[in-house]
Design an enzyme around this catalytic site. Structure first.
Site, mmCIF file in Angstrom:
data_model
loop_
_atom_site.group_PDB
_atom_site.id
_atom_site.type_symbol
_atom_site.label_atom_id
_atom_site.label_comp_id
_atom_site.label_asym_id
_atom_site.label_seq_id
_atom_site.Cartn_x
_atom_site.Cartn_y
_atom_site.Cartn_z
ATOM 1 N N LEU A 64 0.820 -1.205 0.000
ATOM 2 C CA LEU A 64 0.000 0.000 0.000
ATOM 3 C C LEU A 64 0.857 1.258 0.000
ATOM 4 O O LEU A 64 0.321 2.370 -0.003
ATOM 5 C CB LEU A 64 -0.916 0.004 1.228
ATOM 6 C CG LEU A 64 -1.784 -1.241 1.434
ATOM 7 C CD1 LEU A 64 -2.545 -1.134 2.751
ATOM 8 C CD2 LEU A 64 -2.743 -1.434 0.271
ATOM 9 N N TYR A 119 1.758 10.941 -11.679
ATOM 10 C CA TYR A 119 1.382 9.942 -10.659
ATOM 11 C C TYR A 119 0.882 8.678 -11.341
ATOM 12 O O TYR A 119 1.288 7.562 -11.009
ATOM 13 C CB TYR A 119 0.321 10.535 -9.745
ATOM 14 C CG TYR A 119 -0.279 9.562 -8.749
ATOM 15 C CD1 TYR A 119 0.447 9.109 -7.659
ATOM 16 C CD2 TYR A 119 -1.584 9.099 -8.909
ATOM 17 C CE1 TYR A 119 -0.096 8.221 -6.744
ATOM 18 C CE2 TYR A 119 -2.144 8.207 -8.004
ATOM 19 C CZ TYR A 119 -1.401 7.768 -6.919
ATOM 20 O OH TYR A 119 -1.948 6.885 -6.024
ATOM 21 N N LYS A 123 2.409 4.799 -11.391
ATOM 22 C CA LYS A 123 1.602 3.640 -11.008
ATOM 23 C C LYS A 123 1.574 2.604 -12.125
ATOM 24 O O LYS A 123 1.608 1.394 -11.871
ATOM 25 C CB LYS A 123 0.183 4.090 -10.651
ATOM 26 C CG LYS A 123 0.079 4.792 -9.303
ATOM 27 C CD LYS A 123 0.419 3.850 -8.164
ATOM 28 C CE LYS A 123 0.119 4.439 -6.795
ATOM 29 N NZ LYS A 123 0.475 3.511 -5.690
ATOM 30 N N ASN A 148 -11.455 6.959 -6.365
ATOM 31 C CA ASN A 148 -11.397 7.882 -5.228
ATOM 32 C C ASN A 148 -11.840 7.155 -3.954
ATOM 33 O O ASN A 148 -12.920 6.554 -3.915
ATOM 34 C CB ASN A 148 -12.324 9.070 -5.482
ATOM 35 C CG ASN A 148 -11.904 9.870 -6.698
ATOM 36 O OD1 ASN A 148 -11.063 10.748 -6.620
ATOM 37 N ND2 ASN A 148 -12.493 9.539 -7.848
ATOM 38 N N GLY A 319 -49.082 10.880 38.786
ATOM 39 C CA GLY A 319 -50.518 11.092 38.730
ATOM 40 C C GLY A 319 -51.032 11.734 37.463
ATOM 41 O O GLY A 319 -52.244 11.923 37.303
#
Length: 421
Positions: A64, A119, A123, A148, A319
């Protein structure tokens, strides 16, 4: 089973680690066939030397680790592709061909708004590395492209729009929505963790990709970067930014309106509400309720729902008789939780068998032996505190919230003419 989690201090890592501990320690018994031994937590602050030791004895790897917001674009390749190579080399050096999972991103598709994503490029290179590793070693490789993410412990103002909005609304901070119609594919952290636990048991889910969208394997793109099957989480949600912030604003105002938005099981709204709650500051965790008080006691609405009525609490002094009214369609449940009382009901109108009023149904109730008594439509009803010294406290549920414009509530006293067992 010994499990290595890299990036263990991150959003996904923290949630996965804590859930693995629950299984290991016997707190979660929903996976009786999953036995957890050591949980190796490795993060950016860990001593790098321990990685080789972990890689020798682990039985499953969740990779991760990654870089999301570097100071320099070059750090993407170093932190994502570079570390992936370091991890796989360590496994090979230890002669360990255990299953290894890679957390990738839909940005790796390099299409649409992700076409020039550094990015995403890093990946994609990591994916290729993992698929090549599988061919070389025969190891089981599980590559997930996450959309997301949202859920508890997700860092706001970082890489999750949902986390940013949740934090801002929960803390009364300003936020900006550039385009309310922008739609996101969203993956909830608990759904992701369940899939990762499925993967540990060899029950992962597979898919292909056409662009940034998952497709059945038979329709998958077989271009560069797609040398093997991808894994996926079978449950995701699609929501526009406008829908997200509108829901969050309704959550924000719930202490004032008492209205809980509709949240069906498994819905995005339900998961978003859980997420939003995790960002509340201490001073907002508790909120005041308005009690309608008079000489007889008090009546306080607790929560209202869109389709499932409302819950209130009624306090009657010693009461005191309360109620003495009937409804055409509304029905209620009365549950005495403290004190000693009597609930009475009588059908409206004249009994054709006797020519007089219908009989009174009486139910003696107390907090020591809780019962739920149904208030029937077309029956006038009351509740009497039989104690001379203690308050009678009753939780009341009505099938619909009170509408002052159409109250469906009509006064009529319940006569004590007879009692029915």
């Amino acid at each position: 089973m010994n499990i290595l989690i890299t990036g263990s201090a991150g959003f996904v890592g923290r949630n996965l680690v804590e859930n693995l501990k629950n299984i290991r320690d016997g707190k979660n018994r929903t996976r009786p066939d999953l036995t957890i031994g050591e949980i190796y937590e490795y993060d950016m602050n860990s001593d790098e030397s321990v990685l080789d030791e972990y890689c020798k004895t682990c039985d499953f790897v969740f990779n991760l680790a990654g870089v999301n917001r570097p100071k320099d674009q070059s750090e993407f390749m170093t932190g994502n592709f570079g570390f992936a190579g370091r991890l796989l080399d360590s496994l090979k050096a230890g002669g360990n061909t255990c299953p290894v999972m890679l957390a990738s991103s839909i940005q790796a598709a390099l299409t649409g708004r992700f076409a020039h994503s550094e990015y995403g490029r890093s990946k994609l290179e990591g994916e290729r590395l993992f698929f090549d590793y599988a061919k070389e070693t025969g190891a089981r490789v599980l590559v997930y492209r996450f959309p997301n993410l949202f859920g508890k412990w997700c860092r706001p103002n970082y890489n999750s729009a949902v986390a940013t909005f949740c934090h801002a609304v929960a803390n009364d901070e300003p936020y900006t929505v550039n385009d309310r119609n922008t739609e996101l594919e969203l993956l909830y952290i608990d759904d992701l963790v369940e899939e990762l636990l499925d993967a540990l048991e060899g029950r992962e889910h597979y898919c292909g990709y056409n662009g940034a969208g998952p497709v059945p394997d038979s329709d998958a793109d077989t271009g560069p970067g797609h040398q093997g099957k991808f894994c996926c989480v079978p449950v995701t949600h699609h929501a526009a930014l406008g829908e997200i912030v509108d829901l969050l604003e309704s959550f924000r105002h719930m202490p004032d309106t008492l209205v809980m938005p509709e949240m069906p099981a498994g819905s995005f709204a339900k998961k978003l509400y859980s997420t939003w709650l995790s960002y509340l500051p201490k001073e907002k965790i508790c909120y005041h309720l308005h009690a309608n008080t008079d000489g007889r006691g008090s009546f306080t609405e607790l929560v209202k729902t869109m389709n499932c009525g409302q819950i209130s609490v009624n306090v009657a002094k010693p009461g005191i008789t309360k109620g003495q009214h009937w409804h055409n369609s509304k029905w209620e449940l009365f549950i005495v939780v403290s004190g000693h009382g009597l609930i009475q009901q009588r059908k409206i109108g004249t009994d054709p068998l006797t020519g007089g009023p219908y009989p009174v149904y009486s139910f003696e109730v107390s907090g020591e032996r809780m019962q739920a008594v149904r208030m029937l439509p077309g029956y006038t009803h009351n509740i009497i505190n039989l104690s001379a010294s203690e308050d009678l406290i009753t939780v009341m549920w009505a099938n619909e919230p009170f509408d002052p414009d159409r109250p469906d509530t009509f006064y009529e006293q319940v006569e004590l003419l007879a009692e029915c067992e």
